[in-house]
Design a protein around this motif. Structure first.
Motif, PDB file in Angstrom:
ATOM      1  N   UNK A  48       0.825  -1.207   0.000  1.00  0.00           N
ATOM      2  CA  UNK A  48       0.000   0.000   0.000  1.00  0.00           C
ATOM      3  C   UNK A  48       0.864   1.265   0.000  1.00  0.00           C
ATOM      4  N   UNK A  49       1.990   1.226   0.715  1.00  0.00           N
ATOM      5  CA  UNK A  49       2.877   2.396   0.746  1.00  0.00           C
ATOM      6  C   UNK A  49       3.449   2.685  -0.632  1.00  0.00           C
ATOM      7  N   UNK A  50       3.730   1.628  -1.388  1.00  0.00           N
ATOM      8  CA  UNK A  50       4.285   1.809  -2.732  1.00  0.00           C
ATOM      9  C   UNK A  50       3.276   2.458  -3.677  1.00  0.00           C
ATOM     10  N   UNK A  51       1.987   2.392  -3.331  1.00  0.00           N
ATOM     11  CA  UNK A  51       0.947   2.944  -4.187  1.00  0.00           C
ATOM     12  C   UNK A  51       0.601   4.393  -3.849  1.00  0.00           C
ATOM     13  N   UNK A  52       1.219   4.932  -2.794  1.00  0.00           N
ATOM     14  CA  UNK A  52       0.940   6.317  -2.435  1.00  0.00           C
ATOM     15  C   UNK A  52       1.420   7.261  -3.532  1.00  0.00           C
ATOM     16  N   UNK A  53       0.690   8.338  -3.730  1.00  0.00           N
ATOM     17  CA  UNK A  53       1.015   9.280  -4.800  1.00  0.00           C
ATOM     18  C   UNK A  53       2.370   9.942  -4.554  1.00  0.00           C
ATOM     19  N   UNK A  54       2.642  10.276  -3.302  1.00  0.00           N
ATOM     20  CA  UNK A  54       3.919  10.887  -2.944  1.00  0.00           C
ATOM     21  C   UNK A  54       4.826   9.834  -2.317  1.00  0.00           C
ATOM     22  N   UNK A  55       6.096  10.131  -2.224  1.00  0.00           N
ATOM     23  CA  UNK A  55       7.025   9.218  -1.584  1.00  0.00           C
ATOM     24  C   UNK A  55       7.497   8.103  -2.497  1.00  0.00           C
ATOM     25  N   UNK A  56       8.324   7.226  -1.924  1.00  0.00           N
ATOM     26  CA  UNK A  56       8.927   6.137  -2.695  1.00  0.00           C
ATOM     27  C   UNK A  56       8.795   4.816  -1.949  1.00  0.00           C
ATOM     28  N   UNK A  57       7.638   4.601  -1.355  1.00  0.00           N
ATOM     29  CA  UNK A  57       7.406   3.363  -0.619  1.00  0.00           C
ATOM     30  C   UNK A  57       7.993   3.412   0.772  1.00  0.00           C
ATOM     31  N   UNK A  58       8.236   2.228   1.321  1.00  0.00           N
ATOM     32  CA  UNK A  58       8.696   2.153   2.705  1.00  0.00           C
ATOM     33  C   UNK A  58       9.665   0.986   2.867  1.00  0.00           C
ATOM     34  N   UNK A  59      10.677   1.181   3.694  1.00  0.00           N
ATOM     35  CA  UNK A  59      11.573   0.087   4.084  1.00  0.00           C
ATOM     36  C   UNK A  59      11.051  -0.461   5.404  1.00  0.00           C
ATOM     37  N   UNK A  60      10.851  -1.762   5.436  1.00  0.00           N
ATOM     38  CA  UNK A  60      10.127  -2.354   6.560  1.00  0.00           C
ATOM     39  C   UNK A  60      10.905  -3.535   7.139  1.00  0.00           C
ATOM     40  N   UNK A  61      11.113  -3.512   8.457  1.00  0.00           N
ATOM     41  CA  UNK A  61      11.769  -4.611   9.157  1.00  0.00           C
ATOM     42  C   UNK A  61      10.869  -5.173  10.232  1.00  0.00           C
ATOM     43  N   UNK A  62      10.920  -6.496  10.408  1.00  0.00           N
ATOM     44  CA  UNK A  62      10.060  -7.177  11.381  1.00  0.00           C
ATOM     45  C   UNK A  62      10.917  -8.015  12.317  1.00  0.00           C
TER      46      UNK A  62
END
Length: 381
Positions: free
Chosen positions: A297-311
């Protein structure tokens, strides 16, 4: 009841509400204090929910009937059954009249206004009570709800003096409710990120410590998802900080939506472009699925370049997690790996075998005096 005794009961009610830490505790203290002050056998506090057109019971104390719960989930009554709430209360009290209490008995009205109320009389008979005194509560100049105190069959009926005293008690309750509201707002502000409305780092620290304590006690699963929003600086530099704030707010909404897929999860902004999800209870695989959905979903945001995510999760092979700090280090190291590798899906600590690079990175000696949350950040430059 003597004046000294009544004064003491008013003080006890006010002190009980002042000592409350939550709205429920405040409601219970109000009802119990009023019940004791009026020598009642039962008391309830109800709020008028204008938008739903109902009087909802918040708490019942004392000798409850079989179906009466202390904190009922769905005990509510249409306000048209109690016209004094919508008509008399609104038009007379809010219009400048005195918000006086009144008495009903199982046989009909006894003292005060507005007079006979069939529903209340029927309720008294149905529940084996002899009389009740009903005191309106005004808060911030508006009708808020009512305080209700009843006595058992055979007990002395409330008199006009009791009705006057109930009016005083309702004013004390209103002051206590106002204080509770202020305290709740202060707590909310202390644990809320002002821009996104998510929890803040302080809230995460408190909740994570509690979750790790439960994990040490009974082995319950605790998982942490740490996110770094990509492209925020570019948005700020090219489109302005207002656009950057919109990106942060929009991603905060996405994080909240995804967090709702995990029962009881806490969605938070740690600061700057860093966010996290804290989940206590759900299996690690469920948390990873949600993190994957968050990346998508973050990659589909109009602004920004997605998200780096760690679990990082206590359910995965990451070694003992004895404190909150280690789980944060693991999740942060996983997020660093995701950022460094430009991963479009979450990196999960402990899932690459016995020599997992994320676990090694998290457990490597810290740089002297380096802040914990900045530890991996410095390696990116």
């Amino acid at each position: 009841m003597g004046e000294d005794r009544r004064l003491a009961s008013v003080v006890a009610l006010a002190q009980g509400m002042a000592a409350a830490h939550t709205p429920r505790e405040s409601w219970r203290a109000a009802a119990l204090g009023a019940c004791r002050a009026l020598a009642g056998s039962f008391a309830a506090l109800s709020v008028w929910e204008r938008d739903l057109g109902r009087l909802r019971v918040l708490v019942n104390v004392g000798d409850r009937a079989a179906h009466e719960e202390e904190f009922p989930e769905d005990e509510a009554y249409p306000v048209h059954q109690f016209p004094e709430i919508t008509e008399f209360l609104h038009e007379r009290w809010v219009g400048g009249g005195a918000p006086s209490a009144w008495v009903e008995t199982a046989e009909g009205p006894a003292a005060g206004q507005p007079g006979y109320c069939h529903q209340r009389v029927a309720a008294l008979r149905r529940r084996g009570r002899g009389c009740c005194v009903v005191a309106p509560i005004l808060l911030h100049g508006r009708a808020w709800g009512e305080l209700y105190v009843a006595r058992a069959l055979g007990a002395p009926v409330f008199d006009p003096g009791d009705a006057d005293f109930a009016t005083v008690l309702a004013a004390v309750v209103a002051a206590g409710l106002a204080q509770t509201e202020r305290l709740q707002e202060a707590r909310r502000l202390a644990f809320t990120d002002a821009l996104t409305g998510l929890a803040n780092r302080r809230a995460v620290d408190v909740r994570l410590e509690e979750a790790i304590e439960r994990h040490r006690r009974d082995g319950s699963v605790v998982s942490l998802v740490v996110c770094d929003l990509n492209g925020l600086k570019r948005v700020n530099d090219t489109l302005g900080h207002a656009a950057g704030d919109r990106l942060l707010e929009r991603f905060g909404s996405v994080l909240s939506l995804c967090g709702a897929m995990l029962p009881g999860a806490l969605a938070a902004r740690l600061g700057g472009d860093e966010f996290c999800l804290l989940a206590a209870g759900p299996p690690a695989d469920d948390v990873v699925k949600v993190a994957d959905e968050l990346c998508r979903r973050a990659a589909e945001l109009e602004l920004g370049e997605g998200v780096a995510c760690g679990v990082a999760s206590t359910e995965d092979p990451v070694g003992p997690v004895l404190d909150a700090r280690r789980l944060f280090r693991l999740a942060d190291a996983a997020q660093y790996q995701a950022k460094a590798g430009r991963a479009t899906r979450p990196v999960v600590a402990g899932r690459e075998g016995p020599d997992d690079p994320v676990v090694r990175l998290a457990d490597a000696p810290s740089e002297p005096r380096a802040p914990e949350r900045r530890r991996f950040r410095g390696r990116r430059s």
